[in-house]
Write an enzyme that holds these catalytic residues in place. Structure first.
Site, PDB file in Angstrom:
ATOM      1  CG  ASP A 122      -2.145   0.836   1.095  1.00  0.00           C
ATOM      2  OD1 ASP A 122      -1.992   2.053   0.880  1.00  0.00           O
ATOM      3  OD2 ASP A 122      -3.258   0.293   1.183  1.00  0.00           O
ATOM      4  CE1 TYR A 149     -12.714   3.269  -9.821  1.00  0.00           C
ATOM      5  CE2 TYR A 149     -14.980   2.813 -10.462  1.00  0.00           C
ATOM      6  CZ  TYR A 149     -13.889   2.562  -9.659  1.00  0.00           C
ATOM      7  OH  TYR A 149     -13.970   1.566  -8.704  1.00  0.00           O
ATOM      8  NE  ARG A 207     -24.412   4.706  -7.694  1.00  0.00           N
ATOM      9  CZ  ARG A 207     -24.997   5.537  -8.568  1.00  0.00           C
ATOM     10  NH1 ARG A 207     -26.273   5.337  -8.906  1.00  0.00           N
ATOM     11  NH2 ARG A 207     -24.334   6.528  -9.105  1.00  0.00           N
ATOM     12  NE  ARG A 230     -20.349  12.494  -7.903  1.00  0.00           N
ATOM     13  CZ  ARG A 230     -19.869  11.870  -6.808  1.00  0.00           C
ATOM     14  NH1 ARG A 230     -19.414  12.553  -5.794  1.00  0.00           N
ATOM     15  NH2 ARG A 230     -19.831  10.566  -6.758  1.00  0.00           N
ATOM     16  CG  ASP A 236     -23.233  10.306 -10.399  1.00  0.00           C
ATOM     17  OD1 ASP A 236     -22.150   9.853 -10.027  1.00  0.00           O
ATOM     18  OD2 ASP A 236     -24.074  10.845  -9.651  1.00  0.00           O
TER      19      ASP A 236
HETATM   20  C1  UD1 Z   1     -18.888   3.757  -6.091  1.00  0.00           C
HETATM   21  C2  UD1 Z   1     -17.427   3.692  -5.676  1.00  0.00           C
HETATM   22  C3  UD1 Z   1     -16.598   3.111  -6.789  1.00  0.00           C
HETATM   23  C4  UD1 Z   1     -17.181   1.768  -7.141  1.00  0.00           C
HETATM   24  C5  UD1 Z   1     -18.644   1.913  -7.536  1.00  0.00           C
HETATM   25  C6  UD1 Z   1     -19.289   0.577  -7.780  1.00  0.00           C
HETATM   26  C7  UD1 Z   1     -16.626   5.292  -4.006  1.00  0.00           C
HETATM   27  C8  UD1 Z   1     -16.050   6.637  -3.732  1.00  0.00           C
HETATM   28  N1  UD1 Z   1     -16.952   5.006  -5.284  1.00  0.00           N
HETATM   29  O1  UD1 Z   1     -19.068   4.687  -7.164  1.00  0.00           O
HETATM   30  O2  UD1 Z   1     -15.256   2.963  -6.377  1.00  0.00           O
HETATM   31  O3  UD1 Z   1     -16.454   1.157  -8.168  1.00  0.00           O
HETATM   32  O4  UD1 Z   1     -19.357   2.507  -6.451  1.00  0.00           O
HETATM   33  O5  UD1 Z   1     -19.072  -0.265  -6.713  1.00  0.00           O
HETATM   34  O6  UD1 Z   1     -16.747   4.488  -3.106  1.00  0.00           O
HETATM   35  N2  UD1 Z   1     -23.441  11.443  -4.028  1.00  0.00           N
HETATM   36  C9  UD1 Z   1     -24.196  12.408  -3.374  1.00  0.00           C
HETATM   37  N3  UD1 Z   1     -23.625  13.100  -2.357  1.00  0.00           N
HETATM   38  C10 UD1 Z   1     -22.335  12.888  -1.932  1.00  0.00           C
HETATM   39  C11 UD1 Z   1     -21.569  11.899  -2.614  1.00  0.00           C
HETATM   40  C12 UD1 Z   1     -22.157  11.202  -3.656  1.00  0.00           C
HETATM   41  O7  UD1 Z   1     -25.357  12.646  -3.725  1.00  0.00           O
HETATM   42  O8  UD1 Z   1     -21.886  13.546  -0.995  1.00  0.00           O
HETATM   43  C13 UD1 Z   1     -24.092  10.662  -5.104  1.00  0.00           C
HETATM   44  C14 UD1 Z   1     -23.289  10.539  -6.372  1.00  0.00           C
HETATM   45  O9  UD1 Z   1     -23.501  11.640  -7.231  1.00  0.00           O
HETATM   46  C15 UD1 Z   1     -23.837   9.230  -6.924  1.00  0.00           C
HETATM   47  C16 UD1 Z   1     -24.141   8.404  -5.678  1.00  0.00           C
HETATM   48  O10 UD1 Z   1     -24.247   9.343  -4.614  1.00  0.00           O
HETATM   49  O11 UD1 Z   1     -25.020   9.428  -7.640  1.00  0.00           O
HETATM   50  C17 UD1 Z   1     -23.054   7.400  -5.347  1.00  0.00           C
HETATM   51  O12 UD1 Z   1     -21.803   8.069  -5.392  1.00  0.00           O
HETATM   52  P1  UD1 Z   1     -20.459   7.424  -4.808  1.00  0.00           P
HETATM   53  O13 UD1 Z   1     -20.646   6.998  -3.404  1.00  0.00           O
HETATM   54  O14 UD1 Z   1     -19.338   8.359  -5.123  1.00  0.00           O
HETATM   55  O15 UD1 Z   1     -20.344   6.054  -5.613  1.00  0.00           O
HETATM   56  P2  UD1 Z   1     -20.327   5.664  -7.169  1.00  0.00           P
HETATM   57  O16 UD1 Z   1     -19.994   6.835  -8.024  1.00  0.00           O
HETATM   58  O17 UD1 Z   1     -21.592   4.925  -7.429  1.00  0.00           O
END
Ligand code: UD1
Length: 313
Positions: A31, A142, A210, A269, A272
């Protein structure tokens, strides 16, 4: 059994390391501590070596892989929006770094590499739930890097006989997920916002969904993928089979925490995906994987961890 976990000081990695040690393996963590933390391994007990270094340097990989039976490859840049703002950096770590891992594993005659792939490989395919046989259509840099990692693994299987298994993780959450970056996973953001008495920020209308997967389920599936014979070259979804919108999630978290969870809505975002939900039939059938912690229970455990860890500071 000697197992190398790249990214073993990270959120998911540290949980995998603990379980490997519990099962009697000796473990090497490789790491670079760019997002991993030593404190994530503070409760790990057993034969554990920590190799500090990036997978982007082949010498680090060679040294760490000597004598290893298995490699669990989690080291990566994990954020979708970060890959949109800096695709070259995400490519460097997730693709060039993965290539180093595969070459290192081949040269060290490692028996199998388990790769942390991602549900983001599916991209905008409209059908739900996502099945592994669907065409991959990533919509973020990604997602591309994670898909390429799978294909590279399979090609190393063909060209060099290196056993490989890819696991498409679906939105993993749980204790130790780091909330401190703008790129952090949404549930870590929501939990810490509630603790700080601030409104959680939702990007978009909150109706995106999700398949939030509690980390213990992911540990279980990953160790099954490392141990089960006859599955080399396969790609598995690792989720729960359910999905929740962000709005539903906030409501649930409000109930669990007893705190007001009124969101602040901001622009959606780029990169997304809208909805994500796993079909886990293949993992059930070939790995015997059955998620043991459902979303609500996982959320409760996660809230308790954030409340006890972050309330103090
Ligand atoms: C996540 C993982 C990614 C993984 C994928 C599938 C993280 C940082 N990302 O991506 O590594 O490969 O799942 O397993 O763990 N959102 C908000 N408010 C916030 C943050 C995010 O509304 O403060 C929204 C985002 O716009 C998105 C959703 O929540 O629509 C999920 O976002 P995020 O947790 O970053 O995950 P993924 O982009 O789905």
């Amino acid at each position: 059994m000697r197992v190398v976990v790249t990214g073993g000081a990270g959120f998911i990695g540290s949980h995998i390391v603990e379980e490997l040690l519990r099962r009697g393996a000796s473990v090497v963590v490789l790491d670079d501590f760019s997002s991993g933390k030593e404190e994530n391994l503070s409760s790990a007990r057993g034969p554990l070596e920590i190799a500090r270094g990036s997978i982007c340097e082949p010498e680090n990989v060679q040294a760490a892989f000597r004598g290893a039976d298995r490699v669990i490859h989690l080291a990566a840049r994990t954020s979708v929006p970060r890959s949109v703002s800096d695709p070259v950096e995400t490519n460097r770590v997730n693709i060039d770094g993965t290539l180093n891992v595969l070459v290192g594993a081949r040269d060290a005659k490692v028996k199998r590499v388990v790769f942390a792939a991602s549900s983001s490989a599916y991209g905008e395919t409209p059908t739900l739930p996502k099945v592994e046989s669907m065409e991959a259509q990533p919509i973020s840099p990604y997602g591309v890097t994670k898909l390429v990692g799978e294909i590279y693994g399979q090609v190393f299987g063909r060209c060099y006989g290196l056993e490989n298994v890819s696991l498409r993780y679906f939105n993993v959450f749980g204790p130790r997920q780091d909330p401190s970056s703008p790129y952090s996973g949404v549930l870590s953001k929501f939990a810490t916002a509630l603790l700080e008495g601030k409104p959680p920020v939702v990007f978009g209308d909150g109706e995106q969904s999700r398949d939030f997967t509690y980390v213990a389920n992911v540990v279980d599936a990953t160790l099954r993928a490392a141990e089960t014979s006859g599955i080399s070259g396969l790609v598995f979804n690792v989720g729960t089979g359910a999905r929740f919108t962000l709005n539903q999630t906030l409501e649930l978290l409000g109930k669990i925490s007893g705190r007001a969870a009124r969101a602040k809505y901001e622009a959606a975002r780029f990169g997304d995906i809208l909805h994500s939900q796993a079909d886990i039939s293949l993992a059930k059938q070939k790995l015997g994987y059955i998620p043991s912690v459902d979303f609500e229970e996982g959320l409760r455990r996660t809230w308790e961890w954030y409340a006890s860890t972050y309330a103090k500071v």
